[in-house]
Write a protein that holds these residues in place. Structure first.
Motif, PDB file in Angstrom:
ATOM      1  N   LEU A  39       0.856  -1.189   0.000  1.00 14.67           N
ATOM      2  CA  LEU A  39       0.000   0.000   0.000  1.00 14.67           C
ATOM      3  C   LEU A  39       0.888   1.235   0.000  1.00 14.67           C
ATOM      4  O   LEU A  39       1.721   1.400   0.887  1.00 14.67           O
ATOM      5  CB  LEU A  39      -0.923  -0.004   1.214  1.00 14.67           C
ATOM      6  N   THR A  40       0.722   2.083  -0.996  1.00 14.27           N
ATOM      7  CA  THR A  40       1.529   3.294  -1.093  1.00 14.27           C
ATOM      8  C   THR A  40       0.643   4.518  -1.015  1.00 14.27           C
ATOM      9  O   THR A  40      -0.490   4.523  -1.508  1.00 14.27           O
ATOM     10  CB  THR A  40       2.337   3.316  -2.408  1.00 14.27           C
ATOM     11  N   GLU A  41       1.165   5.560  -0.391  1.00 12.72           N
ATOM     12  CA  GLU A  41       0.436   6.817  -0.272  1.00 12.72           C
ATOM     13  C   GLU A  41       0.325   7.489  -1.637  1.00 12.72           C
ATOM     14  O   GLU A  41       1.289   7.524  -2.399  1.00 12.72           O
ATOM     15  CB  GLU A  41       1.177   7.739   0.703  1.00 12.72           C
ATOM     16  N   VAL A  42      -0.864   8.010  -1.941  1.00 12.31           N
ATOM     17  CA  VAL A  42      -1.086   8.722  -3.200  1.00 12.31           C
ATOM     18  C   VAL A  42      -1.897   9.980  -2.933  1.00 12.31           C
ATOM     19  O   VAL A  42      -2.802   9.977  -2.117  1.00 12.31           O
ATOM     20  CB  VAL A  42      -1.821   7.850  -4.250  1.00 12.31           C
ATOM     21  N   PRO A  43      -1.558  11.090  -3.609  1.00 11.50           N
ATOM     22  CA  PRO A  43      -2.411  12.267  -3.523  1.00 11.50           C
ATOM     23  C   PRO A  43      -3.674  12.008  -4.329  1.00 11.50           C
ATOM     24  O   PRO A  43      -3.628  11.411  -5.406  1.00 11.50           O
ATOM     25  CB  PRO A  43      -1.563  13.375  -4.156  1.00 11.50           C
ATOM     26  N   LEU A  44      -4.812  12.431  -3.799  1.00 10.58           N
ATOM     27  CA  LEU A  44      -6.083  12.231  -4.480  1.00 10.58           C
ATOM     28  C   LEU A  44      -6.429  13.459  -5.320  1.00 10.58           C
ATOM     29  O   LEU A  44      -5.887  14.544  -5.105  1.00 10.58           O
ATOM     30  CB  LEU A  44      -7.189  11.949  -3.462  1.00 10.58           C
ATOM     31  N   SER A  45      -7.332  13.274  -6.255  1.00 12.02           N
ATOM     32  CA  SER A  45      -7.776  14.388  -7.102  1.00 12.02           C
ATOM     33  C   SER A  45      -8.244  15.555  -6.244  1.00 12.02           C
ATOM     34  O   SER A  45      -8.905  15.358  -5.224  1.00 12.02           O
ATOM     35  CB  SER A  45      -8.954  13.951  -7.987  1.00 12.02           C
TER      36      SER A  45
END
Length: 143
Positions: A47-53
Motif C-alpha cells: 500500500l503506497t500513499e497517493v495524492p487524491l484528485s
C-alpha cells in the motif's frame, strides 16, 4: 488534524487529500489504509500513499442542523450554526469522499453534478491550536 489524511496544510493550491493505493489491484482507499487491501477480491499488495484528485463532482448533499456528538468539538454555550455536508465523487479515482462545504455555501448553492474542489478548512481553534480539516468549495468561488 488527522495525521496522514491530507497535505499542504494552509496552502490552498498545494492542498490535497491523501489516500493509499494497492500495488496488486490498484484499488484506492480514503481514509487511507496502511495495514491491508480492503478489496475483498485482492490477495493484497504493498500500500503506497497517493495524492487524491483535488476536484470532483457533487454526488449528494444535505444540511446538518444538529450539534454533532463527541468527538466533534463544539462550545455548548454558543449557538449552533448549520452547515452543508457534501459527498463528492473524485475526478480520477471515482471514489466518494464526504466533507463539509466552505463556510457560506449552503444546500441552496449546490446541485448534483456540480464541480467542486478540496480546500483547507478549520475544524476548531482556541488560543493555542488550530485543528485543520478539508472543505469542499464549488469551483469558481473564491470565498
Amino acid at each position: 488534524m488527522v495525521t496522514g489524511w491530507f497535505a499542504g496544510d494552509g496552502d490552498e493550491d498545494g492542498f490535497h487529500l491523501l489516500g493509499t493505493r494497492c500495488s496488486a489491484c490498484a484499488s484506492v482507499f480514503f481514509p487511507r489504509e496502511d495495514a491491508f487491501c480492503r478489496n475483498p477480491g485482492c490477495r493484497g499488495g504493498e500500500l503506497t500513499e497517493v495524492p487524491l484528485s483535488r476536484r470532483g463532482r457533487v454526488w449528494s448533499y444535505t444540511d446538518s442542523r444538529y450539534r454533532p456528538p463527541s468527538p466533534y468539538v463544539t462550545d455548548p454555550e454558543l449557538s449552533w450554526e448549520p452547515y452543508a455536508l457534501i459527498a463528492v465523487e473524485l475526478e480520477s479515482e471515482r471514489l466518494v469522499v464526504l466533507g463539509q462545504t466552505v463556510p457560506g455555501v449552503t444546500v441552496s448553492d449546490l446541485a448534483v453534478g456540480m464541480e467542486v474542489e478540496v480546500v483547507p478548512g478549520v475544524l476548531n481553534e482556541d488560543e493555542e491550536t488550530t485543528w485543520t480539516t478539508w472543505h469542499w468549495r464549488p469551483t469558481g468561488v473564491t470565498a
